[in-house]
Design a protein around this motif. Structure first.
Motif, mmCIF file in Angstrom:
data_model
loop_
_atom_site.group_PDB
_atom_site.id
_atom_site.type_symbol
_atom_site.label_atom_id
_atom_site.label_comp_id
_atom_site.label_asym_id
_atom_site.label_seq_id
_atom_site.Cartn_x
_atom_site.Cartn_y
_atom_site.Cartn_z
ATOM 1 N N SER A 34 0.710 -1.312 0.200
ATOM 2 C CA SER A 34 -0.155 -0.086 0.089
ATOM 3 C C SER A 34 0.895 1.230 -0.126
ATOM 4 O O SER A 34 1.648 1.427 0.632
ATOM 5 N N PHE A 35 0.377 2.059 -0.796
ATOM 6 C CA PHE A 35 1.100 3.401 -0.824
ATOM 7 C C PHE A 35 0.332 4.560 -1.601
ATOM 8 O O PHE A 35 -0.603 4.020 -2.196
ATOM 9 N N SER A 36 0.543 5.674 -1.564
ATOM 10 C CA SER A 36 -0.212 6.960 -2.340
ATOM 11 C C SER A 36 0.763 7.676 -2.419
ATOM 12 O O SER A 36 2.064 7.908 -1.998
ATOM 13 N N VAL A 37 0.406 8.410 -3.370
ATOM 14 C CA VAL A 37 1.285 9.393 -4.199
ATOM 15 C C VAL A 37 0.197 10.819 -4.289
ATOM 16 O O VAL A 37 -0.767 10.808 -4.810
ATOM 17 N N ARG A 38 0.696 12.201 -4.006
ATOM 18 C CA ARG A 38 0.004 13.354 -4.247
ATOM 19 C C ARG A 38 0.495 14.021 -5.346
ATOM 20 O O ARG A 38 1.513 13.711 -5.916
ATOM 21 N N SER A 39 -0.432 15.050 -6.017
ATOM 22 C CA SER A 39 -0.010 15.378 -7.073
ATOM 23 C C SER A 39 1.179 16.496 -6.865
ATOM 24 O O SER A 39 1.455 16.859 -5.845
ATOM 25 N N GLY A 40 2.237 16.500 -7.523
ATOM 26 C CA GLY A 40 3.508 16.895 -7.623
ATOM 27 C C GLY A 40 4.689 16.331 -6.367
ATOM 28 O O GLY A 40 5.573 16.903 -6.376
ATOM 29 N N GLU A 41 4.016 15.298 -6.151
ATOM 30 C CA GLU A 41 4.919 14.680 -5.077
ATOM 31 C C GLU A 41 5.725 13.549 -5.969
ATOM 32 O O GLU A 41 5.269 13.001 -6.838
ATOM 33 N N MET A 42 7.042 13.125 -5.264
ATOM 34 C CA MET A 42 7.695 12.225 -5.889
ATOM 35 C C MET A 42 8.125 11.105 -4.850
ATOM 36 O O MET A 42 8.550 11.418 -3.855
ATOM 37 N N LEU A 43 7.534 10.040 -5.117
ATOM 38 C CA LEU A 43 7.938 8.670 -4.397
ATOM 39 C C LEU A 43 8.858 7.961 -5.134
ATOM 40 O O LEU A 43 8.850 7.586 -5.969
ATOM 41 N N ALA A 44 9.847 7.329 -4.094
ATOM 42 C CA ALA A 44 10.719 6.527 -4.662
ATOM 43 C C ALA A 44 10.736 4.989 -3.845
ATOM 44 O O ALA A 44 10.221 5.113 -2.868
ATOM 45 N N ILE A 45 10.529 4.156 -4.926
ATOM 46 C CA ILE A 45 10.239 2.971 -4.380
ATOM 47 C C ILE A 45 11.714 2.128 -4.718
ATOM 48 O O ILE A 45 12.091 2.029 -5.688
ATOM 49 N N VAL A 46 12.332 1.698 -3.419
ATOM 50 C CA VAL A 46 13.581 1.291 -3.582
ATOM 51 C C VAL A 46 13.958 -0.342 -3.124
ATOM 52 O O VAL A 46 13.096 -0.420 -2.286
ATOM 53 N N GLY A 47 14.762 -1.029 -3.769
ATOM 54 C CA GLY A 47 14.794 -2.203 -3.207
ATOM 55 C C GLY A 47 15.779 -2.885 -4.188
ATOM 56 O O GLY A 47 15.906 -2.444 -5.329
ATOM 57 N N GLU A 48 16.308 -3.996 -3.769
ATOM 58 C CA GLU A 48 17.211 -4.876 -4.800
ATOM 59 C C GLU A 48 16.251 -5.538 -6.000
ATOM 60 O O GLU A 48 15.238 -5.559 -5.876
ATOM 61 N N SER A 49 17.162 -5.972 -6.985
ATOM 62 C CA SER A 49 16.547 -6.689 -7.965
ATOM 63 C C SER A 49 15.818 -7.827 -7.439
ATOM 64 O O SER A 49 16.105 -8.611 -6.695
ATOM 65 N N GLY A 50 14.519 -8.053 -8.126
ATOM 66 C CA GLY A 50 13.643 -9.099 -7.618
ATOM 67 C C GLY A 50 12.934 -8.960 -6.319
ATOM 68 O O GLY A 50 12.148 -9.822 -5.859
ATOM 69 N N CYS A 51 12.866 -7.563 -5.880
ATOM 70 C CA CYS A 51 11.879 -7.426 -4.544
ATOM 71 C C CYS A 51 10.515 -7.144 -5.145
ATOM 72 O O CYS A 51 9.597 -6.870 -4.248
ATOM 73 N N GLY A 52 10.364 -6.876 -6.413
ATOM 74 C CA GLY A 52 8.985 -6.746 -7.031
ATOM 75 C C GLY A 52 8.659 -5.272 -7.135
ATOM 76 O O GLY A 52 7.430 -5.085 -7.752
ATOM 77 N N LYS A 53 9.823 -4.375 -7.491
ATOM 78 C CA LYS A 53 9.538 -3.000 -7.653
ATOM 79 C C LYS A 53 8.899 -2.773 -8.869
ATOM 80 O O LYS A 53 8.012 -2.073 -9.267
ATOM 81 N N SER A 54 9.791 -3.396 -9.826
ATOM 82 C CA SER A 54 9.235 -3.272 -11.386
ATOM 83 C C SER A 54 7.953 -3.708 -11.592
ATOM 84 O O SER A 54 7.028 -3.225 -12.540
ATOM 85 N N LEU A 55 7.607 -4.994 -11.003
ATOM 86 C CA LEU A 55 6.081 -5.602 -11.083
ATOM 87 C C LEU A 55 5.329 -4.743 -10.686
ATOM 88 O O LEU A 55 4.254 -4.584 -11.525
ATOM 89 N N THR A 56 5.554 -3.972 -9.642
ATOM 90 C CA THR A 56 4.661 -3.024 -9.059
ATOM 91 C C THR A 56 4.464 -1.812 -10.002
ATOM 92 O O THR A 56 3.156 -1.568 -10.417
ATOM 93 N N ALA A 57 5.652 -1.443 -10.673
ATOM 94 C CA ALA A 57 5.397 -0.304 -11.623
ATOM 95 C C ALA A 57 4.362 -0.620 -12.823
ATOM 96 O O ALA A 57 3.474 0.005 -12.989
#
Lengths: 335, 322
Positions: A34-57
């Motif tokens: 779960s996460f949320s982003v507001r207008s104009g906000e920049m959120l980084a999703i950080v993790g090692e390869s295989g942590c599921g971050k690209s899949l989330t994107a």
């Protein structure tokens, strides 16, 4: 076009779970994120390869390739649940309200179409404008992402452009529909360091000017720390910590986050004359999807792990400006 | 562009020289010569008669003299004299070439259009029933011998249904001209062109399907989807053009081999083309004629390959001439 009320998140992800359908059953790759982003906000999703971050994107745009699939949760963009939309409705949202830029600008552009055609397409597929009007807007977009001589570049094929230029083209393409959310999946990883900084500050500038919310996927905490407002750290498919950037760097609460920060090369650390400091590393590797521990997934690599960590997955807890999921949150100071 | 054409012209000359050399010596390696065949057909021959025949045709000269003379003639496009047909080779070839080019062009055109369409369709419906049916049909066409397909098509469409002529290029009885002649030839062309084309159709269908599916996995297709491009437009604009590249490559290679297939089809349908002429020349050991045909077909192949290179640059901007 529905525009989000100020302070209302423009993108809200709740309990997102993604798995791979295999012969041995469903392998969960992302769990209850779960996460949320507001207008104009920049959120980084950080993790090692295989942590599921690209899949989330990819899930944010409904682009998960089979055998992967979303197994639960919601992705609300401007109040609308994207996961509930059919393919045709989803297509109208992609490129218009939510856009994405990818890691490899070399392969992410079609080699047989000109740069201009590919950007124009993003406009023409969503708006009933003439080709002439679309061309004009494309030229403006090329100028917007600071590509010199837009008229000439318009008719150029991607192989004629440098990696940095191609990534600028990708950004122009993503901005074509003036999306509310921009998802950037490691957009600087394949680029030279100097180009990286240029692309990052371009993205930063655009979100400030246009109020676009940015979800920035990266494995490199150091690269984005200057630009992002908030950092979400993922480990083995789960969110382990989410904090305001400053707080995260000042006081990382999760042992994994602490490890990530310690693993960053510091400016000046290797400079001539100074004692070369060995970079810290986190021992061990991310567990395989099929062999996920019952308790905290980080426990096998964690110096603080005890009986409780092995048995129960730590629930996310409030911690100052954010959340942390660790039985020993805060004890990292002892390390 | 000009540099490219100049360079390919030089290549053409070199390649043709090589081909002439190889053709000539390969054919000479085979036992027996025209004199023996002629003599064999007349029943009996004395050694003196054979000797006279050989002297008459220049066959008693050393090989290199025969070859040099052949080369010299090639330059002036004098392909020699067919002693079997009692006509100059170039005349024989020019008589037959249009029919063969018509047959080959139609067959390849049909195979390309139909094969690519089927492959395109199969790729867009990958894993579904349409795909399975197309794949099975393509496999059948691929595996069935050309002559058998030809005979079966004749049986069904000419003999049983009586829709199309059995063979030949024009109706013998009618003395047609103008549009009627074109229509008549077109009618005669259907079966041989389909027969010759089916095998290539199968190849293109399978190739197109595979190429499309591979392109579908590329990053830029994901980019297009992320842009919100319609699936139909992705298929036509993004995938198809990239998938055509391997097709064009294969086309260039196959145009050379299609003459081999034309021999069978021309025989089955009594099509008055180069293939049948080559076949006859081979059996009659009509060396001059055979060399002429081989030389002409290699000229066609070389020219086609240059054309393929040019098409390639139109399709793929990454490939630049020079």
């Amino acid at each position: 076009m529905s525009h989000a009320v100020p302070n209302e998140p423009v993108l809200a992800v709740d309990g997102l779970s993604i798995g791979f359908q295999t012969r041995r059953g469903l392998l969960p790759a992302v769990r209850e994120l779960s996460f949320s982003v507001r207008s104009g906000e920049m959120l980084a999703i950080v993790g090692e390869s295989g942590c599921g971050k690209s899949l989330t994107a990819l899930a944010l745009l409904g682009l998960i390739p089979p055998p992967g699939r979303v197994t639960g949760g919601t992705v609300r963009l401007e109040g609308r649940d994207l996961l509930a939309l059919d393919e045709a409705a989803l297509r109208r949202v992609r490129g218009a309200r939510i856009a994405m830029i990818f890691q490899e600008p070399m392969t992410a552009l079609n080699p047989v179409l000109t740069v201009g055609e590919q950007i124009m397409e993003a406009i023409l597929e969503h708006e009933p404008v003439s080709r002439k009007a679309a061309r004009k807007r494309t030229l403006a977009l090329l100028e917007r992402v600071r590509i010199p001589d837009p008229e000439r570049r318009f008719a150029e094929y991607p192989h004629r452009l440098s990696g940095g230029m191609r990534q600028r083209v990708m950004i122009a393409m993503a901005l074509a529909g003036a999306p509310a959310v921009l998802v950037a999946d490691e957009p600087t990883t394949a680029l030279d360091v100097t180009i990286q900084a240029q692309i990052l500050s371009l993205i930063d500038e655009l979100r400030r000017e246009q109020g676009t919310a940015v979800v920035f996927i990266t494995h490199d905490l150091g690269v984005v720390s200057r630009y992002v407002d908030r950092v979400l750290v993922m480990y083995a498919g789960r969110k382990v910590e989410e904090r305001d950037t400053r707080d995260l760097f000042a006081d990382p609460l999760h042992p994994y986050t602490r490890g990530l920060i310690a693993a960053q090369p510091r400016a000046g650390a290797g400079a001539a004359g100074a004692v070369r400091e060995r970079l810290a590393e986190i021992p061990g590797t991310v567990p395989a999807l099929a062999a996920m521990p019952a308790g905290c997934a980080f426990a096998p690599r964690c110096p603080l792990a005890d009986e409780r960590c092995v048995q129960a997955v730590p629930p996310p807890r409030r911690a100052g400006s954010g959340l942390v999921a660790c039985h020993h949150a805060g004890e990292t100071h002892a390390l | 562009m000009l540099t490219y054409l100049r360079r390919s012209a030089a290549q053409v000359v070199f390649v043709l020289l090589g081909i002439a050399l190889i053709n000539f010596f390969l054919l000479h390696l085979a036992p027996g010569d025209a004199a023996q065949v002629l003599a064999g057909e007349s029943g009996a021959a004395t050694p003196e008669y054979m000797e006279a025949l050989r002297r008459q045709f220049g066959l008693d000269q050393p090989l290199y003299v025969q070859f040099l003379r052949y080369l010299g003639n090639l330059v002036t496009f004098d392909l020699g004299y067919s002693f079997r047909q009692s006509l100059p080779v170039s005349e024989l070839i020019l008589q037959r070439l249009p029919a063969t080019l018509l047959l080959m062009g139609t067959a390849i055109g049909f195979a390309l259009v139909a094969g690519c369409s089927l492959g395109f369709l199969a790729a867009r419906r990958a894993g579904k029933l349409t795909d399975t049916v197309i794949s099975i049909v393509a496999l059948l066409f691929y595996a069935t011998p050309v002559f058998w397909v030809g005979i079966m098509l004749i049986v069904v469409f000419s003999v049983m249904l009586d829709w199309l002529p059995v063979g030949g290029m024009t109706s013998v009885e009618a003395n047609l001209s103008g549009l009627a002649l074109v229509g008549d030839v077109a009618l005669h062309l259907v079966l041989p062109a389909v027969t010759l084309g089916l095998f290539y159709l199968a190849i293109y269908a399978r190739l197109m399907r595979a190429a499309m599916l591979e392109v579908y996995g590329q990053d830029f297709v994901r980019t297009a989807r992320a842009k919100g491009v319609r699936p139909r437009r992705i298929a036509w604009r993004h995938v198809l053009r990239n998938a055509l590249l391997p097709i064009v490559t294969t086309l260039g290679v196959q145009l050379g081999s299609i003459l081999g297939g034309a021999v069978l089809v021309e025989t089955v349908f009594s099509w008055p083309g180069l293939g049948r002429l080559a076949f006859a020349a081979l059996f009659q050991r009509d060396l001059n004629l055979l060399l002429g045909i081989l030389f002409c077909s290699s000229v066609v192949v070389v020219l086609v390959n240059i054309a393929v290179d040019l098409v390639y640059t139109l399709l793929d901007p990454r490939i630049e001439l020079n």
